[in-house]
Design a protein around this motif. Structure first.
Motif, PDB file in Angstrom:
ATOM      1  N   LYS A   6     -10.027 -40.715   5.958  1.00 56.49           N
ATOM      2  CA  LYS A   6     -10.756 -40.895   4.706  1.00 56.49           C
ATOM      3  C   LYS A   6     -10.426 -39.721   3.796  1.00 56.49           C
ATOM      4  O   LYS A   6     -10.615 -38.568   4.179  1.00 56.49           O
ATOM      5  N   ALA A   7      -9.903 -40.032   2.633  1.00 64.44           N
ATOM      6  CA  ALA A   7      -9.607 -38.987   1.651  1.00 64.44           C
ATOM      7  C   ALA A   7     -10.885 -38.230   1.339  1.00 64.44           C
ATOM      8  O   ALA A   7     -11.960 -38.813   1.225  1.00 64.44           O
ATOM      9  N   GLY A   8     -10.771 -36.896   1.249  1.00 67.29           N
ATOM     10  CA  GLY A   8     -11.913 -36.071   0.907  1.00 67.29           C
ATOM     11  C   GLY A   8     -12.782 -35.672   2.088  1.00 67.29           C
ATOM     12  O   GLY A   8     -13.801 -35.018   1.903  1.00 67.29           O
ATOM     13  N   SER A   9     -12.384 -36.039   3.310  1.00 71.87           N
ATOM     14  CA  SER A   9     -13.161 -35.631   4.478  1.00 71.87           C
ATOM     15  C   SER A   9     -12.266 -34.925   5.487  1.00 71.87           C
ATOM     16  O   SER A   9     -11.038 -35.023   5.417  1.00 71.87           O
ATOM     17  N   ASN A  10     -12.875 -34.212   6.409  1.00 60.85           N
ATOM     18  CA  ASN A  10     -12.154 -33.504   7.467  1.00 60.85           C
ATOM     19  C   ASN A  10     -11.036 -32.608   6.935  1.00 60.85           C
ATOM     20  O   ASN A  10      -9.944 -32.569   7.486  1.00 60.85           O
ATOM     21  N   GLY A  11     -11.290 -31.911   5.840  1.00 64.00           N
ATOM     22  CA  GLY A  11     -10.312 -30.977   5.289  1.00 64.00           C
ATOM     23  C   GLY A  11      -9.275 -31.593   4.380  1.00 64.00           C
ATOM     24  O   GLY A  11      -8.417 -30.896   3.848  1.00 64.00           O
ATOM     25  N   LEU A  12      -9.323 -32.896   4.187  1.00 61.30           N
ATOM     26  CA  LEU A  12      -8.377 -33.571   3.297  1.00 61.30           C
ATOM     27  C   LEU A  12      -8.886 -33.513   1.857  1.00 61.30           C
ATOM     28  O   LEU A  12     -10.090 -33.589   1.621  1.00 61.30           O
ATOM     29  N   PRO A  13      -7.965 -33.389   0.903  1.00 61.08           N
ATOM     30  CA  PRO A  13      -8.407 -33.362  -0.497  1.00 61.08           C
ATOM     31  C   PRO A  13      -8.920 -34.728  -0.943  1.00 61.08           C
ATOM     32  O   PRO A  13      -8.555 -35.747  -0.363  1.00 61.08           O
ATOM     33  N   PRO A  14      -9.758 -34.753  -1.962  1.00 66.20           N
ATOM     34  CA  PRO A  14     -10.219 -36.036  -2.495  1.00 66.20           C
ATOM     35  C   PRO A  14      -9.101 -36.733  -3.254  1.00 66.20           C
ATOM     36  O   PRO A  14      -8.076 -36.133  -3.580  1.00 66.20           O
ATOM     37  N   VAL A  15      -9.312 -38.002  -3.543  1.00 73.33           N
ATOM     38  CA  VAL A  15      -8.349 -38.761  -4.354  1.00 73.33           C
ATOM     39  C   VAL A  15      -8.380 -38.193  -5.766  1.00 73.33           C
ATOM     40  O   VAL A  15      -9.454 -37.961  -6.331  1.00 73.33           O
ATOM     41  N   LYS A  16      -7.202 -37.943  -6.325  1.00 75.06           N
ATOM     42  CA  LYS A  16      -7.072 -37.385  -7.670  1.00 75.06           C
ATOM     43  C   LYS A  16      -5.973 -38.127  -8.424  1.00 75.06           C
ATOM     44  O   LYS A  16      -5.185 -38.849  -7.837  1.00 75.06           O
ATOM     45  N   ASP A  17      -5.911 -37.878  -9.731  1.00 77.97           N
ATOM     46  CA  ASP A  17      -4.812 -38.422 -10.532  1.00 77.97           C
ATOM     47  C   ASP A  17      -3.520 -37.655 -10.259  1.00 77.97           C
ATOM     48  O   ASP A  17      -2.444 -38.239 -10.271  1.00 77.97           O
ATOM     49  N   GLN A  18      -3.644 -36.344 -10.055  1.00 75.63           N
ATOM     50  CA  GLN A  18      -2.489 -35.501  -9.752  1.00 75.63           C
ATOM     51  C   GLN A  18      -2.867 -34.529  -8.654  1.00 75.63           C
ATOM     52  O   GLN A  18      -4.009 -34.076  -8.575  1.00 75.63           O
ATOM     53  N   TYR A  19      -1.866 -34.201  -7.812  1.00 72.81           N
ATOM     54  CA  TYR A  19      -2.091 -33.290  -6.691  1.00 72.81           C
ATOM     55  C   TYR A  19      -1.262 -32.032  -6.869  1.00 72.81           C
ATOM     56  O   TYR A  19      -0.095 -32.102  -7.234  1.00 72.81           O
ATOM     57  N   ASP A  20      -1.886 -30.881  -6.603  1.00 74.11           N
ATOM     58  CA  ASP A  20      -1.127 -29.630  -6.650  1.00 74.11           C
ATOM     59  C   ASP A  20      -0.343 -29.489  -5.337  1.00 74.11           C
ATOM     60  O   ASP A  20      -0.468 -30.313  -4.426  1.00 74.11           O
ATOM     61  N   GLU A  21       0.456 -28.443  -5.228  1.00 70.15           N
ATOM     62  CA  GLU A  21       1.319 -28.255  -4.063  1.00 70.15           C
ATOM     63  C   GLU A  21       0.511 -28.108  -2.770  1.00 70.15           C
ATOM     64  O   GLU A  21       0.919 -28.605  -1.724  1.00 70.15           O
ATOM     65  N   TYR A  22      -0.610 -27.431  -2.850  1.00 67.50           N
ATOM     66  CA  TYR A  22      -1.451 -27.270  -1.664  1.00 67.50           C
ATOM     67  C   TYR A  22      -1.959 -28.628  -1.174  1.00 67.50           C
ATOM     68  O   TYR A  22      -1.906 -28.932   0.019  1.00 67.50           O
TER      69      TYR A  22
END
Length: 114
Positions: A6-22
């Motif tokens: 699931k995006a945004g849980s367990n250390g994963l980033p949330p869903v976004k329009d753009q993602y940075d390198e991290y």
């Protein structure tokens, strides 16, 4: 390779329009663990995008070797097996039958192990 994430849980980033390198690094690392398609689906991305991030960021599976061996001593590694079966949802390995049975949606088939 099939697992629920699931995006945004367990250390994963949330869903976004753009993602940075991290964020891309974290998502690519999750793809190594769960599979590119599973992760891409969780983020609403094309699986090719996730694979491209993995390649560009040089993220791969840890160096270890898993060997499937028959009772008669014949062997095949996971990498060799994955070269024979490219796209799948599930794979069932029957060393005693010298076969790996794969399922992808409504499709299915088998490949010879050795």
């Amino acid at each position: 390779m099939i697992s629920e994430i699931k995006a945004g849980s367990n250390g994963l980033p949330p869903v976004k329009d753009q993602y940075d390198e991290y964020d891309k690094k974290i998502i690519a690392e999750a793809a190594v663990k769960f599979g590119a398609k599973v992760v891409a689906d969780a983020y609403g991305l094309k699986w090719q995008t996730v694979v491209a991030w993995k390649k560009r960021l040089k993220i791969s599976r840890p160096n270890f070797k898993i060997v499937i061996q028959s009772p008669s001593g014949q062997e095949i590694t996971i990498d060799e097996l994955l070269a024979k079966i490219v796209m799948f949802d599930s794979v069932y390995i029957r060393a005693d039958q010298n076969a790996a049975y794969w399922v992808r949606g409504d499709e299915n088939g088998a490949v010879t192990l050795w």
